[in-house]
Structure formats: structure tokens, C-alpha cells
Design a protein around this motif. Structure first.
Motif, short mmCIF file in Angstrom:
data_model
loop_
_atom_site.label_atom_id
_atom_site.label_comp_id
_atom_site.label_asym_id
_atom_site.label_seq_id
_atom_site.Cartn_x
_atom_site.Cartn_y
_atom_site.Cartn_z
N ALA A 113 40.83 -18.32 63.27
CA ALA A 113 41.04 -19.19 62.11
C ALA A 113 40.50 -20.61 62.34
O ALA A 113 41.22 -21.60 62.17
CB ALA A 113 42.53 -19.25 61.75
N ARG A 160 34.70 -10.41 63.16
CA ARG A 160 36.08 -10.39 62.65
C ARG A 160 37.07 -10.79 63.74
O ARG A 160 38.11 -11.40 63.45
CB ARG A 160 36.40 -9.01 62.07
CG ARG A 160 35.62 -8.74 60.79
CD ARG A 160 35.96 -7.42 60.13
NE ARG A 160 35.08 -7.22 58.98
CZ ARG A 160 33.93 -6.56 59.03
NH1 ARG A 160 33.53 -5.98 60.18
NH2 ARG A 160 33.16 -6.46 57.96
N ARG A 189 34.25 -13.67 58.24
CA ARG A 189 34.41 -12.32 57.67
C ARG A 189 33.29 -12.00 56.69
O ARG A 189 32.80 -10.86 56.64
CB ARG A 189 35.78 -12.21 57.01
CG ARG A 189 36.94 -12.16 58.01
CD ARG A 189 38.25 -11.84 57.35
NE ARG A 189 38.71 -12.89 56.45
CZ ARG A 189 39.41 -13.96 56.83
NH1 ARG A 189 39.73 -14.12 58.12
NH2 ARG A 189 39.81 -14.85 55.95
N SER A 193 37.07 -14.38 63.61
CA SER A 193 37.76 -14.89 62.42
C SER A 193 39.26 -14.99 62.65
O SER A 193 39.93 -15.83 62.03
CB SER A 193 37.45 -14.01 61.21
OG SER A 193 38.18 -12.79 61.24
N ASP A 194 39.78 -14.18 63.54
CA ASP A 194 41.22 -14.23 63.85
C ASP A 194 41.61 -15.56 64.49
O ASP A 194 42.80 -15.92 64.50
CB ASP A 194 41.61 -13.08 64.77
CG ASP A 194 41.53 -11.72 64.10
OD1 ASP A 194 41.54 -11.68 62.85
OD2 ASP A 194 41.46 -10.70 64.81
N GLY A 221 37.50 -18.76 59.11
CA GLY A 221 37.80 -17.34 59.21
C GLY A 221 37.18 -16.56 58.07
O GLY A 221 36.59 -15.49 58.27
#
Length: 255
Positions: free
Chosen positions: A210, A204, A231, A207-208, A227
Motif C-alpha cells: 500500500a 500484486r 494492481r 500492492s499489498d 496499491g
């Protein structure tokens, strides 16, 4: 591994090239791909050296894009044969090249195994390649290896994600469809990930960033909402980590 196809070249983002070698004898009948990525710039970077036995094929493919002696940086996800088996062969043909990795990888392996002193990268540190920017991110034990890490090319929003999303087969170089379900199937077969309680949070965190593209070492590269894919993979590993505490999963042998 004694025989494999010629290494093929595909541009998956502006100035980022996938060098892909398919081995039919791994997990047949689907087979398995081994991918390296060349990031062009004033100081070109190769992410994954490939296996030592694949060096000739990878070198010949890379030389169609840039003279091998121009390589400046050699990076990879963690210390393992398919990730960095040919690093010293590349160092031999590229006299200005330097292996670069996180603090753990350099400390436990690369200070001894690399023929030239490696460069240590801190978590979040950036290398300016001249036209491209590479950020290193530590991902310990994700998917495996104490020294694991990934690299993000920031100008194209491409995450060089190593063994994450590993899948079987020899599909297209770049897809927009599901990469999580095939990764779950590969996990069922190989059991290659070091399941641990921090995997979900690590993914995660990635994923930030993007990413708009995910460059897989084993499988097709992905274009789209990276992202969201990360997740979804985090959810999958959270589920598996919970099951792993009570269930022993039998792993089938390679065919």
C-alpha cells in the motif's frame, strides 16, 4: 546521450529527493528522464547511481543536499548501466559507502563488478538508515532482469520502484494522475519488460505494501493510491503475457 540537461532536484517525500536528468535525444520528440533518489538519514542511501557519463551532473546535484562522502548505502533495481553504471565512481568519493542488493544480483554481477564487497539483502530484509527504514523486495524478471528488486521506504510509504511504470517525457516531479496508460505506451514503444506468467502476482504482492508514493526511475513520481496503480499495472501485464504467446509485437526503432 552525449548531451543532457542539468540534473534537477525535487523533494518527493519527507527526506527523499529525486535527482532527475532529461535526455531529449531518446525517443524524440518526447525525450526521456533518468532519475536517482537520495534518501536522507543518519546513513544516507542513493537509489540508482545513474549512468557513468552522468556521474558529474548527479554528484553536483547530490552535493547540494549532502556531502557525497557521507553516502553510506548505494542501491538499485537491477544490474544495468542506468541503474548502476556509476557505482564505482560513487564508491570512490564515498569511502564508507557499500553497494547493497539481493542475493542474485550480488552473486551474478556485483561480487565481481563492485570495487568493494557488496552487502547481500534477503527478500524482505530491512536496513535502518537512522530516521528512515528501507525494505528490500525481490521481483525477479519484473519488469526485467533475473536480479530485479525494489526498495520500500517505510516511514514515508515510498516505493522506489526502478523501471516499473516507465514512461516518456519530462513532466512534473510529482503527479497524482494516471501512470499506467503512459507506462503501457512506453511498453508498446520499447518492449522493455520480460513478459512472464509471474509478473502479475509479483506486482500484486507489491500492492499489498500500500505505498502512498511511487518513485519512478523514468517518469514522474506518483502520489496517491500506489496499491491500485500496481494492481492496474498487474492487469496490463497479465493481458500482455497472454497476447505474447500468440502475437509477435514489432518494436519501432529509436528516432
Amino acid at each position: 546521450m552525449e548531451t543532457f540537461m542539468e540534473t534537477r532536484i525535487s523533494e518527493i517525500a519527507d527526506g527523499i529527493y529525486r535527482l532527475s536528468t532529461f535526455v531529449a535525444g531518446i525517443a524524440p520528440p518526447a525525450g526521456f528522464t533518468f532519475n536517482s533518489f537520495l534518501v536522507l538519514g543518519d546513513e544516507p542511501l542513493l537509489f540508482h547511481t545513474g549512468l557513468r557519463k552522468m556521474f558529474g551532473s548527479n554528484r553536483d546535484a547530490l552535493s547540494r543536499l549532502v556531502a557525497p562522502e557521507r553516502l553510506r548505502w548505494i542501491g538499485f533495481g537491477h544490474y544495468e548501466a542506468d541503474e548502476c553504471g556509476a557505482m564505482n565512481e560513487w564508491l570512490a568519493v564515498a569511502p564508507d559507502a557499500q553497494v547493497t542488493h539481493g542475493q542474485t544480483g550480488v552473486m551474478v554481477s556485483l561480487n565481481d563488478m563492485a570495487d568493494r564487497a557488496p552487502r547481500v539483502l534477503k527478500d524482505g530484509e530491512v536496513i535502518d538508515l537512522g530516521g528512515k527504514r528501507i525494505r528490500y523486495i525481490d521481483t525477479p524478471h519484473t519488469p526485467h532482469g533475473w536480479d530485479a528488486g525494489v526498495m520500500m521506504e517505510e516511514t514515508t510509504s515510498t516505493l522506489l520502484c526502478g523501471d516499473l511504470f516507465t514512461q516518456l517525457g519530462d513532466g512534473p516531479a510529482l503527479i497524482t494522475g494516471d501512470i499506467v496508460s503512459p507506462a503501457a505506451a512506453a511498453e508498446d514503444l520499447f518492449g522493455y519488460s520480460a513478459l512472464n506468467p509471474t509478473m502479475g502476482s509479483t506486482l500484486r504482492r507489491l500492492s499489498d505494501l500500500a505505498p502512498g508514493r511511487l518513485a519512478l526511475m523514468h517518469g514522474p513520481s506518483f502520489e496517491g493510491d500506489g496499491g491500485a496503480a500496481l494492481r492496474a499495472l498487474a492487469d496490463e501485464y497479465d493481458r500482455r503475457a497472454g497476447l505474447h504467446r500468440t502475437t509477435v509485437i514489432e518494436r519501432p526503432e529509436f528516432a
